[in-house]
Design an enzyme around this catalytic site. Structure first.
Site, short mmCIF file in Angstrom:
data_model
loop_
_atom_site.label_atom_id
_atom_site.label_comp_id
_atom_site.label_asym_id
_atom_site.label_seq_id
_atom_site.Cartn_x
_atom_site.Cartn_y
_atom_site.Cartn_z
N LYS A 3 13.12 -3.29 10.16
CA LYS A 3 14.37 -3.15 10.13
C LYS A 3 15.38 -3.78 10.80
CE LYS A 3 12.48 1.40 8.38
NZ LYS A 3 11.57 1.79 9.46
N LEU A 56 0.54 4.49 0.85
CA LEU A 56 0.46 5.19 2.18
C LEU A 56 0.28 4.43 3.18
CD1 LEU A 56 -1.86 8.15 1.88
CD2 LEU A 56 -0.81 7.58 3.67
N PRO A 64 0.73 -1.33 -0.03
CA PRO A 64 -0.03 -0.09 0.09
C PRO A 64 0.96 1.27 -0.10
CG PRO A 64 -0.57 -1.61 1.86
CD PRO A 64 0.71 -2.13 1.31
N TYR A 96 13.14 2.08 17.16
CA TYR A 96 12.01 3.13 17.61
C TYR A 96 11.71 2.88 18.70
CZ TYR A 96 11.90 4.16 12.35
OH TYR A 96 12.41 4.32 11.12
N HIS A 151 18.67 -1.26 7.97
CA HIS A 151 18.16 0.25 8.18
C HIS A 151 19.11 1.30 7.54
CE1 HIS A 151 15.66 2.59 11.39
NE2 HIS A 151 16.03 3.22 10.39
N LEU A 209 1.80 4.21 7.73
CA LEU A 209 1.95 4.94 8.82
C LEU A 209 3.51 4.69 9.45
CD1 LEU A 209 0.42 6.73 10.95
CD2 LEU A 209 0.02 4.53 12.50
N ASP A 218 5.05 0.98 9.23
CA ASP A 218 6.31 1.07 9.34
C ASP A 218 7.18 1.09 10.24
OD1 ASP A 218 8.86 1.40 7.08
OD2 ASP A 218 9.21 2.97 9.01
#
Ligand code: A2P
Length: 317
Positions: free
Chosen positions: A77, A15, A13, A48, A110, A17, A43
């Site tokens: 990643k 688009l 897709p 993170y 990454h 997030l 994503d």
């Protein structure tokens, strides 16, 4: 939702997030809201610090019947401290356990940078492992094996230059299918677009809105603010939409996937609506004129004095 079709007919897709830069607890609620709003591409990355929260939200939404696993596209990643071939599969297994998934749709390297095992960021040059000691192709070969094992359906890279992609393509058995890079009107990367088009590599744009929530230490005093760019604001007024929708729509017009980060339900909804904005050739030309090779993420964490990484050899520009 528009999609990009990969070699095995899987559809990415366009688009999604982004999930970078969130406070503890924030992303769990945000993901559930995003899935309710219709986001199907998320994503993620271990660095993170929120994959366990995302995993809770994914499993709650799947169990509640909001979405099924096969409707989702989940990217994550490989962090820089796990580039040694023997560390690659264990790193993916931790990510899968955190996300409560059996496989990823896309697993990316990454950064083209290796750091000492166990480190999030290097503190000194000694914490950085030169690429001639631990070449990217060795890490890539270990990632290739994960596809055969069913742990990820596709593999790709992030923050790779054309030169590094060329070098990987020369010996890779499985070609990278995606390069995730910083991409927006101030950093349009025309050469990269051309190269990727000719080599069947899709681009995913990070920081599509100029990453206004970056820590201050990563901001220059005089940096241009993308969401305040007069041309973008004028186009937003023309279509009666927020400026973010113009930025997202431009990337979709360019054929890139785009992952604006938001934890705010109104902005998440609005960003999703960007797919409905249809820019004219004249609008696209006006945005094309904004290019100024302006990176918001310069990779300063890797180019410590005395290390083998420099800004020039990191970006090859
Ligand atoms: P928030 O999470 O509060 O919505 P990028 O994707 O370029 O990294 O940018 C993310 C930043 O942009 C976050 O600060 C996010 O804040 C903000 N943001 C996301 N969507 C919008 C929007 N539609 N308008 C303005 N700011 C936005």
């Amino acid at each position: 939702m528009k999609t990009l079709q990969l070699k095995n007919t899987d559809e990415l897709p366009m688009l999604g997030l982004g999930t970078f830069k969130t406070e503890p607890g924030e992303m769990q609620t945000a993901i559930q809201k995003a899935l309710n709003l219709g986001y199907r591409h998320i994503d993620c990355a271990p660095v993170y610090g929120n994959q366990p929260e995302i995993g809770e939200a994914l499993s709650a939404s799947i169990n509640a019947g909001v979405v099924s696993r096969d409707q989702l596209w989940i990217t994550s990643k490989l962090w820089n401290d796990c580039h040694a071939p023997e560390d690659v599969q264990p790193a993916l297994e931790i990510t899968l356990a955190d996300l409560k998934l059996d496989f990823l749709d896309l697993f990316l390297m990454h950064w083209p940078v290796a750091v000492t095992k166990g480190l999030f960021l290097p503190e000194s040059a000694e914490d950085l492992i030169p690429l001639d000691e631990l070449p990217l192709i060795k890490t890539w070969k270990a990632m290739e094996k994960l596809v055969g094992k069913g742990l990820c359906r596709h593999i790709g890279v992030s923050n790779f230059s054309v030169k590094k992609l060329e070098s990987l393509l020369a010996t890779a058995e499985i070609k990278p299918e995606v390069n995730q890079i910083e991409l927006h009107p101030y950093l349009q990367q025309a050469e990269m677009f051309e190269f990727c088009k000719n080599n069947n590599i899709f681009l995913t744009a990070y920081s599509p809105l100029g990453s206004p929530d970056r820590p201050d230490r990563l901001k220059d005093e005089d940096e241009p603010i993308l969401l305040q760019e007069p041309i973008i604001i004028a186009l937003a007024e023309k279509y009666s939409v927020p400026p973010a929708q113009i930025l997202i729509s431009w990337l979709i017009h360019k054929g890139a996937a785009v992952i604006p980060k938001s934890t705010n339900p109104e902005r998440m909804r609005s960003n999703l609506d960007a797919a409905k904005v249809s820019l004219t050739r004249d609008d696209l030309q006006q945005i094309k004129n904004l290019d100024r090779q302006r990176r918001y993420y310069k990779g300063q964490a890797w180019t410590l004095e005395g290390s083998s990484y420099t800004s020039a050899n990191l970006w090859d520009d």
